[in-house]
Scaffold this active site. Structure first.
Site, PDB file in Angstrom:
ATOM      1  N   HIS A 204       0.849  -1.186   0.000  1.00  0.00           N
ATOM      2  CA  HIS A 204       0.000   0.000   0.000  1.00  0.00           C
ATOM      3  C   HIS A 204       0.890   1.244   0.000  1.00  0.00           C
ATOM      4  O   HIS A 204       1.856   1.306   0.764  1.00  0.00           O
ATOM      5  CB  HIS A 204      -0.905  -0.006   1.239  1.00  0.00           C
ATOM      6  CG  HIS A 204      -1.875   1.127   1.258  1.00  0.00           C
ATOM      7  ND1 HIS A 204      -3.006   1.135   0.460  1.00  0.00           N
ATOM      8  CD2 HIS A 204      -1.863   2.299   1.923  1.00  0.00           C
ATOM      9  CE1 HIS A 204      -3.653   2.274   0.662  1.00  0.00           C
ATOM     10  NE2 HIS A 204      -2.982   3.000   1.534  1.00  0.00           N
TER      11      HIS A 204
ATOM     12  N   ASP B 272      -6.830  -3.126   3.966  1.00  0.00           N
ATOM     13  CA  ASP B 272      -5.592  -2.411   4.337  1.00  0.00           C
ATOM     14  C   ASP B 272      -5.302  -2.408   5.833  1.00  0.00           C
ATOM     15  O   ASP B 272      -4.583  -1.542   6.330  1.00  0.00           O
ATOM     16  CB  ASP B 272      -5.621  -0.952   3.814  1.00  0.00           C
ATOM     17  CG  ASP B 272      -5.586  -0.884   2.292  1.00  0.00           C
ATOM     18  OD1 ASP B 272      -5.065  -1.822   1.680  1.00  0.00           O
ATOM     19  OD2 ASP B 272      -6.086   0.100   1.740  1.00  0.00           O
TER      20      ASP B 272
HETATM   21  C1  GRF Z   1       1.140   0.634  -6.153  1.00  0.00           C
HETATM   22  O1  GRF Z   1       1.237   1.999  -5.848  1.00  0.00           O
HETATM   23  C2  GRF Z   1       0.708  -0.141  -4.952  1.00  0.00           C
HETATM   24  O2  GRF Z   1       1.165   0.398  -3.767  1.00  0.00           O
HETATM   25  C3  GRF Z   1      -0.796  -0.054  -5.031  1.00  0.00           C
HETATM   26  O3  GRF Z   1      -1.100  -0.087  -6.390  1.00  0.00           O
HETATM   27  C4  GRF Z   1       0.018   0.352  -7.143  1.00  0.00           C
HETATM   28  C5  GRF Z   1       0.362  -0.741  -8.092  1.00  0.00           C
HETATM   29  O4  GRF Z   1       1.390  -0.379  -8.976  1.00  0.00           O
HETATM   30  N1  GRF Z   1      -1.402  -1.122  -4.266  1.00  0.00           N
HETATM   31  P1  GRF Z   1       2.024  -1.463  -9.929  1.00  0.00           P
HETATM   32  O5  GRF Z   1       0.886  -2.054 -10.750  1.00  0.00           O
HETATM   33  O6  GRF Z   1       2.705  -2.486  -9.071  1.00  0.00           O
HETATM   34  O7  GRF Z   1       3.002  -0.713 -10.776  1.00  0.00           O
END
Ligand code: GRF
Length: 212
Positions: free
Chosen positions: A120, A156
C-alpha cells in the site's frame, strides 16, 4: 486466552501474483527471484482485467497468466471461490497482491490467512483505500511511505510486515510523491517475500516479528 502464532514456512515457495494494472511491483518481485534473492517461483499471474499491462509483462517473461471476468459471477464470493480453486490446483503458498483493484472476500482471506500480502502506498493505518498519495498530500503530512502487510478481511488493516518512510516536499504533486514511494515499494515488497520463504516471519496478534 492463548494467542494464535503463525510462522512462515522455510521452503522453495510457489507464488501467485494478482494485479489489475501496470505491474511494476510484480516485476520487482520477479526480478528479485531471477536474481536469486528470493527462494520461490511465480506459478501464476492472475488478473480481473484482460488488458492489464502487467499481464503482458508476465507473458513476455514466460509466466503462466490467468484472467477471470468478474461480471460472469453472480457474487464476489463465487468469483473468489473460482480463484481459490486455481490457487489450490497449483499448490500456491503465497499470494502477492500487486495493484489488484478488488477487495478480497473472506473466501480467500480465510483460506489463505497470513499467506496473502499486499503493498500500500502510505504508512498504514494512515490513508487506507484509494488515492493514498493524494490523501497524504491533502492531509499535509511531512512523511509518507509504503507498507507491506498481510491481508485480512478489513481492507488495508492486516498485520504490518515492513514499512518504508519517504519525505513529503512542499512542491510535491501526487505524481512526484507516488514516484518516490514506488521506489521504496520495489525495495520492501521483494524483501518481505524473501523473509517469508526464509521462514523468518512470525505473526503474533497484530505484530509481525522478523526472526533471525
Ligand atoms: C502501487 O502503488 C501499490 O502500492 C498499489 O497499487 C500500485 C500498483 O502499482 N497497491 P504497480 O501495478 O505495481 O506498478
Amino acid at each position: 486466552m492463548s494467542q494464535e502464532i503463525f510462522r512462515s514456512p522455510k521452503k522453495r515457495g510457489r507464488i501467485a501474483v494478482f494485479l489489475s494494472g501496470r505491474g511494476s511491483n510484480f516485476r520487482a518481485i520477479h526480478d528479485a527471484i531471477l536474481a536469486g534473492k528470493i527462494n520461490a517461483e511465480i506459478v501464476l499471474v492472475f488478473s480481473n482485467r484482460p488488458e492489464a499491462p502487467g499481464l503482458a509483462i508476465a507473458r513476455e517473461r514466460g509466466l503462466e497468466t490467468f484472467v477471470l471476468n468478474p461480471k460472469l459471477y453472480p457474487t464476489k464470493e463465487e468469483y473468489d471461490r473460482e480463484i481459490l480453486k486455481e490457487l489450490l490446483k497449483r499448490e500456491v503458498d503465497l499470494v502477492c497482491l500487486a495493484g489488484y483493484m478488488r477487495i478480497l472476500t473472506p473466501v480467500l482471506c480465510q483460506a489463505y490467512r497470513y499467506r496473502i500480502m499486499n503493498i500500500h502506498p502510505a504508512l498504514l493505518p494512515s490513508f487506507p483505500g484509494l488515492n493514498a498519495q493524494r490523501q497524504a498530500l491533502e492531509w499535509g503530512v511531512k512523511y509518507s511511505g509504503a507498507t507491506v502487510h498481510f491481508v485480512s478481511e478489513e481492507v488495508d488493516m492486516g498485520p504490518i510486515i515492513l514499512q518504508a518512510v519517504v519525505p513529503v516536499f512542499q512542491d510535491d504533486t501526487e505524481d512526484s510523491l507516488a514516484e518516490r514511494i514506488l521506489k521504496e515499494e520495489h525495495r520492501i515488497y521483494p524483501e518481505a517475500v524473501r523473509l517469508f520463504f526464509e521462514g523468518k516471519l512470525e505473526v503474533r496478534g497484530r505484530r509481525v516479528y522478523i526472526i533471525d
